[in-house]
Motif scaffolding. Structure first.
Motif, short mmCIF file in Angstrom:
data_model
loop_
_atom_site.label_atom_id
_atom_site.label_comp_id
_atom_site.label_asym_id
_atom_site.label_seq_id
_atom_site.Cartn_x
_atom_site.Cartn_y
_atom_site.Cartn_z
N TRP A 122 -23.19 -16.35 39.69
CA TRP A 122 -24.01 -17.13 38.58
C TRP A 122 -23.51 -18.15 37.94
CZ3 TRP A 122 -29.21 -16.10 38.27
CH2 TRP A 122 -29.66 -15.15 38.87
N ARG A 126 -39.10 -15.82 38.87
CA ARG A 126 -38.67 -15.09 39.91
C ARG A 126 -37.10 -14.99 39.75
NH1 ARG A 126 -40.24 -17.69 44.25
NH2 ARG A 126 -42.29 -16.69 44.14
N GLU A 127 -36.54 -16.38 39.52
CA GLU A 127 -35.15 -16.44 39.30
C GLU A 127 -34.80 -15.73 37.97
OE1 GLU A 127 -31.63 -19.98 38.32
OE2 GLU A 127 -33.77 -20.25 39.19
N LYS A 128 -35.58 -15.94 37.10
CA LYS A 128 -35.52 -15.15 35.72
C LYS A 128 -35.27 -13.64 35.92
CE LYS A 128 -37.55 -14.27 31.22
NZ LYS A 128 -37.70 -13.03 31.37
N TYR A 130 -34.28 -11.98 38.56
CA TYR A 130 -33.02 -11.87 39.10
C TYR A 130 -31.95 -11.66 38.18
CZ TYR A 130 -35.19 -11.96 43.63
OH TYR A 130 -35.69 -11.85 44.96
N ARG A 131 -32.15 -12.76 37.03
CA ARG A 131 -31.13 -13.06 36.36
C ARG A 131 -31.06 -11.85 35.01
NH1 ARG A 131 -32.25 -17.93 35.32
NH2 ARG A 131 -33.71 -17.79 33.53
N MET A 190 -41.38 -19.93 40.44
CA MET A 190 -40.23 -19.65 41.11
C MET A 190 -38.91 -19.53 39.81
SD MET A 190 -39.93 -22.97 43.57
CE MET A 190 -38.19 -22.78 43.80
#
Length: 413
Positions: A173, A143-145, A147-148, A140
């Motif tokens: 953000w 995955r967030e990284k 997107y960031r 998770m």
């Protein structure tokens, strides 16, 4: 509770997304002993004790070498917690790669665990469940990284239709891009080949630190750099260089297992100029490594005239270098000397003979002799300001071109 019932409870906790704390609590209740979950460095992820046990949580514990070097599960030994020496049983969490540790703690060094094997099966089941949970959390976070990283990339390269869209996207953000922001580029370098490091973990720690210290910051990864975009508090605007230095001093211990080089771009009012600031930060990093050899934090606007050399052709730089201090290079090459390094430390010490001598590990009389030899070879006096400027510029170019070994080796002649 038998083993099968405990397994069903563990499965239910995973299905309900109880996380590591929920799994740890279940194990603690089942075996009625303190249960501590840590990452590989000893940072505590979960800490649960029975009501009858006065063992207060710590943020980080020192893992005994018997844990780090264990060959089989569980390892046992003595661990220090809050000044007390207690017996522990430890299971490594992970199979191919260790992700953390599960510790079951006794009540004293001479623990009254007559039959510790009775809780072994429950701890083993819990450690497997925690491995799955940690891997899920890492997926998770990854995955967030991603997107960031994509958002930071779009931000840096102005892939938005106007400032309004940037501000709107930034709010998703937690960033307020109507304010002035600073761009920093961080290069993380392994301290040793044998050291196992985790770039994702370091990136998350940088993100967590900045979220606490400077809300509204965002960290993304581009190539092998960590790109930090952080708002500048209005009260820090007049002395923002000191503000960044203080911020970096606080960050360094958090990523202490890495050698860290940071480049900082110039300050711009408009978010449209973040790309320019990003490019400047990258140049600052490269020049920091090439020229300011003992530097770990470099501001582009403090690099002076050196930054003008960076985009010049190598041929032009080499010609200038040879015109100014070519005779010294020739002497060093033919005589196995070190006049270039001597000159570098002399000028870098503000022409202080004592400081320069100490850096070179030579007597001041030896330094005076070398400086006289330098003046003879160049046909110019080091007391002349323009001569010193040209020599210093040529030495910086030598560093950029890799012609100058900038070290304090006592064997240099």
């Amino acid at each position: 509770m038998n083993h099968a019932d405990f397994l069903r409870k563990i499965t239910g906790a995973q299905a309900n997304s109880s996380g590591i704390p929920g799994l740890s609590r279940l194990l603690m209740k089942e075996i009625n002993r303190p249960v501590i979950i840590t990452d590989v460095k000893g940072h505590v992820l979960s800490w649960h004790c029975p009501p009858s046990v006065a063992l207060f949580p710590e943020e980080r514990i020192t893992l005994p070498s018997t844990i780090r070097d264990q060959k089989e599960a569980p390892s046992t030994g003595i661990i220090g917690l809050k000044g007390r020496k207690l017996k522990y049983y430890c299971w490594a969490i992970g199979e191919v790669k260790i992700l953390g540790y599960l510790l079951v703690v006794g009540m004293s060094e001479e623990s009254a665990d007559d039959k510790p094997q009775t809780f072994y099966p429950f701890a083993e089941v819990a450690s497997l469940a925690m491995m799955v949970e940690i891997m899920h959390q890492r997926e998770m976070a990854e995955r967030e990284k991603n997107y960031r990283d994509e958002f930071v990339r779009d931000l840096i390269f102005n892939n938005f239709d106007g400032i309004d869209e940037v501000i709107r996207s930034g709010k998703a953000w937690g960033c307020e891009f109507s304010e002035v922001h600073i761009v920093m580029v961080i290069e993380l370098l392994n301290k040793g080949k044998s050291l196992e490091t985790d770039r994702l973990d370091a990136s998350l720690r940088i993100e967590k630190f900045l979220a606490a210290e400077v809300p509204g910051s965002i960290v993304g990864e581009m190539a092998h750099f960590q790109v930090v975009i952080t708002p500048l508090p209005k009260e820090k605007a007049e002395d923002w260089h000191t503000y960044i230095r203080d911020l970096f001093a606080k960050l360094s211990p958090i990523i202490s297992e890495w050698n860290c080089v940071v480049g900082v771009g110039k300050l711009y009012e408009s978010v449209n100029m973040l790309y320019r600031s990003y490019q400047q930060a990258k140049v600052a990093i490269e020049l920091c490594k090439l020229v300011q050899y003992d530097c770990s934090l470099a501001f582009f606007d403090e690099l002076g005239a050196v930054r003008l050399f960076y985009n010049q052709s190598e041929q032009d730089l080499d010609e200038f270098y040879r015109e100014v201090i070519g005779p010294l290079e020739k002497f060093d090459r033919e005589s196995n000397g070190s006049l270039l390094v001597t000159l570098w430390h002399y000028l870098g010490s503000d022409r202080d003979l004592k400081r320069a001598s100490e850096k070179l590990f030579i007597h001041t009389n030896t330094l005076r002799y070398r400086l006289k030899k330098i003046e003879e070879l160049l046909g110019a006096s080091l007391e002349h300001e323009e001569t010193r400027f040209n020599i210093y510029a040529a030495l910086k170019i030598a560093a950029i071109l890799g012609k100058l070994e900038q070290n304090n080796n006592p064997e240099i002649k």
